[in-house]
Structure formats: structure tokens, C-alpha cells
Design a protein around this motif. Sequence first.
Motif, PDB file in Angstrom:
ATOM      1  N   VAL A 204     -23.370  16.473   9.117  1.00 23.55           N
ATOM      2  CA  VAL A 204     -23.691  15.618  10.263  1.00 23.55           C
ATOM      3  C   VAL A 204     -25.197  15.586  10.467  1.00 23.55           C
ATOM      4  O   VAL A 204     -25.783  14.522  10.715  1.00 23.55           O
ATOM      5  CB  VAL A 204     -22.974  16.117  11.538  1.00 23.55           C
ATOM      6  CG1 VAL A 204     -23.410  15.308  12.752  1.00 23.55           C
ATOM      7  CG2 VAL A 204     -21.465  16.037  11.356  1.00 23.55           C
ATOM      8  N   ASN A 205     -25.827  16.745  10.363  1.00 27.02           N
ATOM      9  CA  ASN A 205     -27.279  16.853  10.474  1.00 27.02           C
ATOM     10  C   ASN A 205     -27.807  17.347   9.135  1.00 27.02           C
ATOM     11  O   ASN A 205     -27.679  18.548   8.813  1.00 27.02           O
ATOM     12  CB  ASN A 205     -27.682  17.825  11.586  1.00 27.02           C
ATOM     13  CG  ASN A 205     -27.167  17.378  12.934  1.00 27.02           C
ATOM     14  OD1 ASN A 205     -27.337  16.230  13.303  1.00 27.02           O
ATOM     15  ND2 ASN A 205     -26.539  18.286  13.667  1.00 27.02           N
ATOM     16  N   LYS A 228     -22.497  21.546  11.471  1.00 22.92           N
ATOM     17  CA  LYS A 228     -21.550  20.467  11.742  1.00 22.92           C
ATOM     18  C   LYS A 228     -21.311  19.691  10.452  1.00 22.92           C
ATOM     19  O   LYS A 228     -22.259  19.260   9.780  1.00 22.92           O
ATOM     20  CB  LYS A 228     -22.097  19.511  12.805  1.00 22.92           C
ATOM     21  CG  LYS A 228     -22.325  20.144  14.168  1.00 22.92           C
ATOM     22  CD  LYS A 228     -21.012  20.406  14.878  1.00 22.92           C
ATOM     23  CE  LYS A 228     -21.263  20.910  16.306  1.00 22.92           C
ATOM     24  NZ  LYS A 228     -20.011  21.195  17.013  1.00 22.92           N
ATOM     25  N   MET A 229     -20.017  19.514  10.077  1.00 25.28           N
ATOM     26  CA  MET A 229     -19.664  18.749   8.887  1.00 25.28           C
ATOM     27  C   MET A 229     -18.762  17.586   9.288  1.00 25.28           C
ATOM     28  O   MET A 229     -18.122  17.610  10.344  1.00 25.28           O
ATOM     29  CB  MET A 229     -18.982  19.645   7.856  1.00 25.28           C
ATOM     30  CG  MET A 229     -19.837  20.831   7.417  1.00 25.28           C
ATOM     31  SD  MET A 229     -19.072  21.797   6.106  1.00 25.28           S
ATOM     32  CE  MET A 229     -19.159  20.647   4.754  1.00 25.28           C
ATOM     33  N   ARG A 230     -18.707  16.607   8.404  1.00 21.60           N
ATOM     34  CA  ARG A 230     -17.952  15.389   8.717  1.00 21.60           C
ATOM     35  C   ARG A 230     -16.713  15.291   7.839  1.00 21.60           C
ATOM     36  O   ARG A 230     -16.795  15.342   6.611  1.00 21.60           O
ATOM     37  CB  ARG A 230     -18.838  14.157   8.524  1.00 21.60           C
ATOM     38  CG  ARG A 230     -18.182  12.865   8.974  1.00 21.60           C
ATOM     39  CD  ARG A 230     -19.145  11.692   8.860  1.00 21.60           C
ATOM     40  NE  ARG A 230     -20.102  11.685   9.953  1.00 21.60           N
ATOM     41  CZ  ARG A 230     -21.372  12.048   9.819  1.00 21.60           C
ATOM     42  NH1 ARG A 230     -21.837  12.453   8.637  1.00 21.60           N
ATOM     43  NH2 ARG A 230     -22.210  12.007  10.845  1.00 21.60           N
ATOM     44  N   LEU A 237     -16.445  18.401  12.280  1.00 20.70           N
ATOM     45  CA  LEU A 237     -15.946  19.773  12.154  1.00 20.70           C
ATOM     46  C   LEU A 237     -17.088  20.757  12.397  1.00 20.70           C
ATOM     47  O   LEU A 237     -18.247  20.477  12.053  1.00 20.70           O
ATOM     48  CB  LEU A 237     -15.372  20.007  10.749  1.00 20.70           C
ATOM     49  CG  LEU A 237     -14.290  19.031  10.262  1.00 20.70           C
ATOM     50  CD1 LEU A 237     -13.960  19.319   8.807  1.00 20.70           C
ATOM     51  CD2 LEU A 237     -13.038  19.147  11.133  1.00 20.70           C
ATOM     52  N   THR A 238     -16.759  21.894  12.969  1.00 22.50           N
ATOM     53  CA  THR A 238     -17.722  22.982  13.122  1.00 22.50           C
ATOM     54  C   THR A 238     -17.312  24.102  12.175  1.00 22.50           C
ATOM     55  O   THR A 238     -16.161  24.567  12.225  1.00 22.50           O
ATOM     56  CB  THR A 238     -17.749  23.506  14.565  1.00 22.50           C
ATOM     57  OG1 THR A 238     -18.040  22.406  15.452  1.00 22.50           O
ATOM     58  CG2 THR A 238     -18.817  24.571  14.730  1.00 22.50           C
ATOM     59  N   ASP A 260     -13.678  27.190   8.888  1.00 19.33           N
ATOM     60  CA  ASP A 260     -13.483  26.180   9.936  1.00 19.33           C
ATOM     61  C   ASP A 260     -13.267  26.869  11.296  1.00 19.33           C
ATOM     62  O   ASP A 260     -12.300  27.604  11.479  1.00 19.33           O
ATOM     63  CB  ASP A 260     -12.272  25.314   9.593  1.00 19.33           C
ATOM     64  CG  ASP A 260     -12.092  24.165  10.586  1.00 19.33           C
ATOM     65  OD1 ASP A 260     -12.987  23.978  11.446  1.00 19.33           O
ATOM     66  OD2 ASP A 260     -11.084  23.449  10.497  1.00 19.33           O
ATOM     67  N   ILE A 261     -14.205  26.641  12.218  1.00 21.01           N
ATOM     68  CA  ILE A 261     -14.085  27.217  13.570  1.00 21.01           C
ATOM     69  C   ILE A 261     -14.044  26.104  14.620  1.00 21.01           C
ATOM     70  O   ILE A 261     -14.391  26.328  15.774  1.00 21.01           O
ATOM     71  CB  ILE A 261     -15.245  28.180  13.864  1.00 21.01           C
ATOM     72  CG1 ILE A 261     -16.590  27.446  13.791  1.00 21.01           C
ATOM     73  CG2 ILE A 261     -15.216  29.371  12.947  1.00 21.01           C
ATOM     74  CD1 ILE A 261     -17.753  28.255  14.327  1.00 21.01           C
ATOM     75  N   THR A 262     -13.643  24.907  14.186  1.00 25.27           N
ATOM     76  CA  THR A 262     -13.656  23.753  15.105  1.00 25.27           C
ATOM     77  C   THR A 262     -12.803  24.013  16.337  1.00 25.27           C
ATOM     78  O   THR A 262     -13.244  23.819  17.477  1.00 25.27           O
ATOM     79  CB  THR A 262     -13.146  22.500  14.379  1.00 25.27           C
ATOM     80  OG1 THR A 262     -13.924  22.293  13.204  1.00 25.27           O
ATOM     81  CG2 THR A 262     -13.252  21.280  15.294  1.00 25.27           C
TER      82      THR A 262
END
Length: 899
Positions: A204-205, A228-230, A237-238, A260-262
Motif C-alpha cells: 500500500v505504501n 500494509k499490503m493489498r 491487509l495488515t 497476517d494480523i489484520t
Amino acid sequence: MDFTKEYVKKLEEENQSLKQFIDTYDKDILKKMFESNQIIMLMLHMHTGQILDANEAAVLFYKYPKEKLLKLRIEDLNTTSPANLQTEEIRKLNKNHNNYVFSHQLADGTIKKVEIYSSPSNIGDQTVLFSSIYDVTKQVDTEGGLHKNGEKFASAFRSNPNSMIISDLLIGEIYDVNDAFFELTGLKRNDIIGKTTLSIDLYVNPQDREKMTQTLKKKGSVRNMKIKMRHRSGKILTVLASGELLKTSHEKTIIITLLDITQREQLRDELESNNELLQAIFNSVPAMITIYNPNLQQIETNKEFERITGWTEEDIKKSNILNLVYPDPEYREMAAMYMQSLQPGFKDFIMTGKDGSRIETIWANVKLADGRQVGIGIDNRERRKAQEELERSQGIIKAALASMTDAILIFSPEGRLLYLNDTFVTFHRFKSKEECPELLDEYKNFLDLFFIDETPAPIEMWPVSRALNGEMETNAEYILQRKDTKEKWIGNYSFAPIIEKDGRITGAVAIARDITNRKNNEKEREQLLEQLAYDKQALAESEQRYRIMGESIDYGVWATDAEGKATHISESFCQLVGKTFEEIQELGWLDILIPEQQKEVKDLWMKSVKTGKRFEHEHKFITKSGEIKTVLAIGKPIRNPNNEIVSWAGINLDITERKKIEQKLEEKNGQLTQMNDILEDFVKIAAHDLRSPIQNLISINELVNQSSAEEKLTLISLLDPITKQLQYTVDGLMKTVSLQTQQKLAVAKLRFTKVWKEVSEELSSQMIKFQGRIETNFKNAPDIHFIEVQLISIIRNLVSNAIKYSSKNENAYIKISTSKENKFILFKIEDNGIGINLESTGTDLFKPFKRFTSKAEGTGMGLYIVKNMVERNGGYIRVESKPNIGTTFYCYLKEYIMD
């Protein structure tokens, strides 16, 4: 790898295109393309392998000067033996293969894995090979490194429940991922082949990857970095990223594990949000809140507690809050027992503020599930004051509402009728108040309401419903019809919601007036206007009749064209205002309006002209003689058969006398309201101050009837002070009533020296007995515009009090002075008499019949009368005093502005 096959296929297609290009285009173009190509390219002799030419990309790759590179053969670069090289070339050419992978040694000794694609071409009588060379060192090293890790690493990589990705450190080229990565991201293998983590928009960033690579370069590993992933679907997703730097023979490769800790982050965010919400509620609730353990050792308070009591969080940290707000030990123990007992309901407590003030409060306690207890407290001072004020004014309000000729109705937010006056009953055609339903919804059983165009109005569009919904309007017209008698009438409603300071709607009030007769009269006037306009347009011979009819109406009639320009104005009106028709024609009639109404009337008239809506307005004209007349102007558009406005017709009605009558009625109502206030005060004061002496008289009378002659004489002697007290009280009441019933008195310019002369003559007997000196100084404000009788009363009472309560020594003095203070004239009287204990008297100093010493006789009405007169004339009074030192009264008199 699948990636390599696809890439080979693409290069084969490019080489085929290059061959076609060589066969088609001249040598100069071929030379330019060869030299400018970004791909590493060599031109080789078909049989000897001699390097015939090399482009700039090849020179940079092999790191040889071009002159030296052209002296070499291809086998000079290849670390494979010449025999093996020749065998491989022949084998591939015989099988129509044109690519192979070998190890080439650069000028600096570095070994690079290269994949070569060759294509023969004829240039003149020579057959040459055009070879495209690609550096595949990283791919080969990565694959080899993974194989060397063995089956255990491969199995662990593939079956790991956490997402894993192997990629290039610098550019993020993806070498491999495990199955959990596809499950996490929603991607397929085809989505990532030959791609980088940035090109598939994984981050994401993108700065997150840069931060992670910098850490890997510096430390060789990274642990639990939150990024942060997409997901392929777009979902964010976090994840926690942990990685290691793997060293290969060529460059650096990284392996990253993603946890994955979303869901965990969402739960944490929700918890923080709830905590913030609870804290915001805790601090913004308009009530004091305390949270404490059963042992009362840890007590938390909110902002409202601090606002009401003044005790801050720092104060509470330094000392137990119970010790601060309940300084008396016994009272504190009682409060603590109540807090621990969790008794149901509310309990009153007197708290002590930081400034020492007494705070009346109401508290209730509840218990939390974790064992803590919550106390909820409300500042009861304002509520008590408001309740007393409400009770005092309730009778006055009811009397005023009952006397109104309009129907008054007040409803609660639930649509329950809280108040109605007698006119409400007759307006709705009921026989008595008992017949009036309590709920708004029940009125639809008795009444139908229609809009003025006679379309039915649903109950949610009734005036009260609209007001409860937050709407406000004046002069809204409805048609009402009784369902039982079918009687119809027209009501004019003004309604508004009752809104508290916090924006809550706590009710609705509506005022209704029966305007059926007025509407009928207006309808007749409108019909007359239409008829006049029609006659003027249709028949030339009716012009004279039209004008005669107009002149017969007060201030006459008027007409304009479609743009609002006057085409006719009655001669009587022109004569009244002293202007010709030509002077009035171009909106000149605005000049004869009073200045403050000119813009308002112009805007309203131009709006009517623009929209075609009826024009109606009350405004004031200045006549030729300077007299101000109030007229009601009514205008209506005249339309042709195509519904186009062709002209306007209107009339002016003289309502000057009617407005005067209305003003007199308003003044009379004000006087009646004032009289009600006076009578109410009189009754309260009389009830309070006459009760005690009358009760004493009754008691003495009873004792006289039961006593002997000697005892009777003793009892009768007690009557004298009681009757004197009664006389003082009655005299004071008469003064109060006389003061408050005075009509508006004439204002005059008064000289303080003259007023003082009159006061000193009245008080001459007291001043003779006064043992000290009286000084006056009126230089700073020698005169004032004020009501003479009231100014004399103010000065007389203050000077009389100063004399009565003066000190009994030869140094006694009374100093009187005036000065200008902003918009006020300050009358100041200072003495060094016995003084007043203001702490004990508090706010009772200016109340009627309040006396604080027995050293001099009096009714206790003087200061009450002074304060009443000062404040009724727009001023205010304050006092400074100390016992046995003296007193100073400051009277800020609001000076009247003379016309």
C-alpha cells in the motif's frame, strides 16, 4: 522455470523480426539499430566465432575496450572447453535451436551466466551470427541455491502456514512464493511470474519496502515490521514482516515471512475507539461522575466535576477528594457511607467548592461488573433557582396567555397537549376545555386540515407536527373543517419548536387566529382588483370609472406594467405625499417611505414582480405635511389568456388608526402584566412580613382573655412595639406599591446642586442631629437627564441611611460626589459609620423589610426602593462596606437620551 520459457519464446520472436529486418533494410539502418540497442549484442563469424562487431551495451557488460573485444573469439570469453562449445553449437543448430547457456568471463575476471540467442544472416557474401546475450546469473544462482538447501528447506517453504516470498533485495524481483502467500494475497502464480513486488502493487505504501530493505542492508534481518499490503480484491491487509538476507554468488536475495494480523489490528482499533468513546462520554456528560473502589481509596472524576467544584486533577492527586469537598469529618463519613451503600434513588449533598462556596448537589450510585462503583451527581443550584422562578412567573404567564385573543396551544415532544387557553376552545369549535383531546393524533378524529389550495394536509404537515419536527413559520394559512358539523373556517398559524441550549426540541408552541372574515374581504378586494384591471384593459371608456373608484378608496389604487413600472397612481395619493405621478413613476414612491423600510419594500416588490406572487406589505409613508401614515399595500398580477403577466393592480389601505389601537392595546397589556407583578410581590411581602406581628397580636389577645387585670395591663403594654412594627410594614408596602405603580414620568435635565438643596431641606431635622460634616462635589458631573422625583428619592434614602447609621464621634463624615463612568453617571455616597457585615447579609441587603441593626428605626425598605428605581431606569448599584469602618454606595445612573 516457466518464466524462462516465456522469455525465450519472446526473444525468438524478436530475433525472427530482426532477421526479416536485415533482409529488408539497408546496412546503414542495420548498423544504427545494432549500435543503439540496449540488449547486449555481438556479430560473430559463422564458422570461426570471431567477434566482428559489438554494440555499446556489450562493451559495458564485458568491460573490455571495444578495440580489444573485436580481437577476441567467442570461445575466448567462454569458460567451457572449445570442443564442448563446438559440439553444443552444432547440436543446437542441427535441431534448429538458437539459444544456449554458458559461463562467460569478463575482463575483471568475474564469471557471469549468460543465455545466448543467435540468428544467422547474410551480409554481402558473408554469413554472420547476430547474437543477443542476456545475463541470467541471478536466476541460475537462486535456483542452484535453493536446490542446495535440500528437500527439507523446500518442504518447509511450501508447507509453512505463514506467507513466504523470496525476492531480489534491490528491485524486488520475485523468485518464488509459497502456497500460503497465494492464500493471503489472492494472487495466482501467473500474476507474479517475472514481476516485482512493486509492479504487482503489493505494498500500500511503497516506502514500507524501502524501509525494510534499508534495515536488511544494515542489520541483515528484520523482525515484526508492521506494513500494509493489498489483497487482489483491493482489501487492505495488515501484516508483520520478518526477513533474512541470503547471500548468493552474484547479488543479495531476501526471504520474507508475512504474518497476517489484520483481524487483530481491527479488534485493537475497535477497542481503542471504544475506549476513546467512553472517555469522551465520561468527560462530556453534563453531570459530575466519580468512579471509585469500594474502599474509596482511588476516586476518578470527570471534567464536569472539576468545572462545578473547581477542584482540579492536580488537587485530587495531592489530597483525597472526599476531604476537599466534605471538610467536616462527620458529614464526610455520612457521604462515604452513602457511596459504599449503593442505596437506590437520589440523595442531596452540600459540597464545598475550591473557592469555599456551598454547592447543592444530587447524587445516585451504581455498581459496575468489575466491582467498582460509579457516582453520578448534578448541580442542583440552578435547577432550584429556575424552579422558584418558574413557580413565580407561572401564574403571570397563564394570566397573559388566557387574556390573549388568539388561540394558544403548547405540546410536548410526544404530541401531548400541555396548555391551551379559552380561545383555543372556541377556535376549534369545542364547547369546553374538557372536550379538547390531550393527544395531537386524536384531533384528526374531529378535524380535517387542508392547505390553502384546498388539498388535504396529512397530520405530519399540521402546524404542531411541523414545529415538533424543527420547523418555524409565521402566518401559515390552513383551512379547517369539523367532521361532525362540516363547518369550515380559515386559520392563520404561527408556530415554532421549543429548543433547549443543547439543541434538543422539548416541545412546540403554536398561535392560531381565525381569519375567515378577513380572507373573505381580501377575496372581495381581489375580485375588485381583477375587475378593475380587466375593465381598464378591455374598455377604454371604463378608464374614468376606474379612476373614480380608485379615488374613493383611502390613498387610492395603483397599477403597473409587467416590469413593475407605475402606469397609474391615484391623484389623491399624489396630493397626500406632495409628488407628481411622473416623480413617483420610476420607483420614486420609495423615497416617500421612511428610510429604514425603503430597501425592504423595494426587495419585496421586485421579488413579487419577478416571481408573479401576490404583493402584500405594511409600510409607513411620510406625507407632504410631515405626518407618518401606515398603509397596507396589496398588489396582484393580471394575466392574459396565455397566463402571462401583462400588468399589476393594487390598492393602498389606510391602517394608521388601526395600528395606533393595536399599539395602545399592547401598552395596556404591558401595564396589566406590570400590575400583576406588583400585586404578586405585594401579596408575597404582606404574607411574609405581616404573619409574625399578627400572630403575636392573636397570642396576646388570647392571653388577655385568660389573665387577671394586673396581667392584662402588662400584656397590653406589649402591643405598642407590635403595632409600631405593623405600621412600619404597612408604610413600607405602600411605598413599594407607590413606587412600582408610577407611570412613565417626565425626564428633565437636573442640576445635582438643585436636587441636593431640595433633599437637604427635607432631611434638615436629621442633618441638625448629625454630629459630623457633609461634603458634596458635583463638579465632574454637574447635571443629568433623569426623572426628578426618582432622583430625589434615591439621594434622600441613601443620605438618610448614612445619617442614621453614622458613628457617634466628632470626626464623622458623609461625602457625596458625582462623576462620569462610561455611559453612566456615577452617584457616590461614602461615610465612616458603623458599616455593614456583607458576608453575613449576603444578597439580602437590598431585599424589602430587611434590617441588620437595631441602632436606628426604619422599615427596611430604603435600599430596596433605591435599587428598584436605579435598575428600572437602566442602571445598577453596588456597595462596599466593613463593620466599624464605613460604607460606600455606588449608584450607576443610566442617563436618558433627550430627543
